[in-house]
Write a protein that holds these residues in place. Structure first.
Motif, short mmCIF file in Angstrom:
data_model
loop_
_atom_site.label_atom_id
_atom_site.label_comp_id
_atom_site.label_asym_id
_atom_site.label_seq_id
_atom_site.Cartn_x
_atom_site.Cartn_y
_atom_site.Cartn_z
N ASP A 32 -6.48 -2.52 19.72
CA ASP A 32 -5.40 -2.16 19.07
C ASP A 32 -4.35 -1.35 20.25
OD1 ASP A 32 -4.25 -1.87 16.07
OD2 ASP A 32 -4.28 0.21 16.97
N LYS A 33 -3.19 -1.16 19.39
CA LYS A 33 -2.38 -0.37 20.51
C LYS A 33 -2.53 0.90 20.78
CE LYS A 33 1.28 0.36 16.63
NZ LYS A 33 2.49 -0.13 16.34
N THR A 34 -3.22 1.56 19.46
CA THR A 34 -3.72 3.16 19.83
C THR A 34 -4.89 3.10 21.03
OG1 THR A 34 -5.11 2.85 17.81
CG2 THR A 34 -3.01 3.95 17.80
N LEU A 66 -6.31 -10.76 12.88
CA LEU A 66 -6.36 -11.96 13.70
C LEU A 66 -5.22 -12.06 14.71
CD1 LEU A 66 -7.46 -14.92 11.34
CD2 LEU A 66 -8.94 -13.52 13.20
N ILE A 67 -4.10 -11.33 14.54
CA ILE A 67 -3.21 -11.10 15.25
C ILE A 67 -3.20 -10.05 16.46
CG2 ILE A 67 -0.70 -10.79 15.39
CD1 ILE A 67 -0.54 -11.56 12.45
N PRO A 68 -3.04 -10.63 17.68
CA PRO A 68 -3.28 -9.63 18.76
C PRO A 68 -2.36 -8.64 18.72
CG PRO A 68 -3.49 -11.93 19.65
CD PRO A 68 -2.85 -12.07 18.02
N ASP A 69 -2.92 -7.45 18.97
CA ASP A 69 -1.93 -6.32 19.15
C ASP A 69 -1.66 -5.97 20.66
OD1 ASP A 69 -0.62 -4.41 18.00
OD2 ASP A 69 -2.07 -3.34 17.16
N LYS A 70 -0.35 -5.43 20.65
CA LYS A 70 0.22 -5.28 22.22
C LYS A 70 1.01 -3.82 22.01
CE LYS A 70 4.17 -8.08 22.10
NZ LYS A 70 4.42 -9.02 21.19
N MET A 71 1.03 -3.29 23.30
CA MET A 71 1.70 -2.15 23.21
C MET A 71 3.19 -2.58 23.42
SD MET A 71 1.63 1.49 23.46
CE MET A 71 0.21 2.13 23.91
N ASP A 72 4.04 -1.93 22.73
CA ASP A 72 5.29 -2.10 22.85
C ASP A 72 5.77 -1.02 23.85
OD1 ASP A 72 5.58 -4.00 20.85
OD2 ASP A 72 6.07 -2.75 19.38
N GLU A 73 6.89 -1.29 24.69
CA GLU A 73 7.36 -0.46 25.47
C GLU A 73 7.86 0.99 25.09
OE1 GLU A 73 10.37 -1.53 28.55
OE2 GLU A 73 9.16 -3.43 28.62
#
Length: 190
Positions: A20-22, A86-93
């Motif tokens: 997760d992004k966290t 199921l949706i991959p999480d990514k870190m936004d800028e």
């Protein structure tokens, strides 16, 4: 039921939080500050505050919706969470920690609190609190789950994160949410 309202949220959040992004934020903060204890304490305080608010919202929703409406709304929310998992999480800028003069604890506390708003684990906390109607136990469970996923990220760093098969973790989280959704739809909450 009280033990279940602690253990299920803990397991759900520990699984959902992987990738997760966290968790990515925890990695970034660990690399940036190289001060694990203040970062871990910042994650703990931010998560307790954020998830306590989410648990209160969840119990208010449970009080507002009653009977079959509640069961169907809650079951549907768990099934939606299964799809979202199921949706991959990514870190936004925009989510990356900015240079700070406030040190690792305060930077982590503020960053985690705000990044967690509207995140999968916060939404899950709302749904779990609505399901179990146990603000304290759900808050403790989801916070423990968050710590189980993020403390190793802080301590071990990026090398360990690259070895975790995230597709399997997302599938496991989706199955867990789907099981909660189906169980909620089939058996009345109470």
């Amino acid at each position: 039921m009280i033990l279940e309202s602690l253990l299920v949220p803990m397991a759900v959040v520990a699984i959902v939080e992987i990738g997760d992004k966290t968790q990515l934020l925890a990695l970034l903060l660990a690399v940036r500050f190289r001060a694990p204890v203040p970062i871990i304490l910042g994650i703990l305080v931010a998560t307790l505050a954020n998830h306590a608010v989410a648990a209160v919202v969840g119990t208010l929703v449970a009080d507002w919706l009653t009977g079959d409406w509640f069961r169907w709304a809650l079951g549907a929310s768990f099934l939606l969470m299964a799809g979202w998992a199921l949706i991959p999480d990514k870190m936004d800028e925009d989510d990356a920690p900015k240079p700070s003069r406030f040190g690792p604890f305060l930077t982590t506390l503020v960053a985690f609190f705000f990044v967690e708003i509207g995140d999968k684990t916060q939404i899950a906390t709302i749904a779990l609190a609505a399901r179990y109607d146990q603000i304290l136990m759900v808050t403790l469970g989801t916070t423990l789950g968050m710590m189980l996923a993020n403390v190793p990220a802080v301590l071990i760093g990026e090398a360990a994160a690259k070895k975790v098969p995230l597709a399997w973790v997302r599938t496991g989280a989706a199955l867990l949410f789907a099981a909660l959704g189906v169980a909620t739809l089939l058996w009345p909450v109470g």
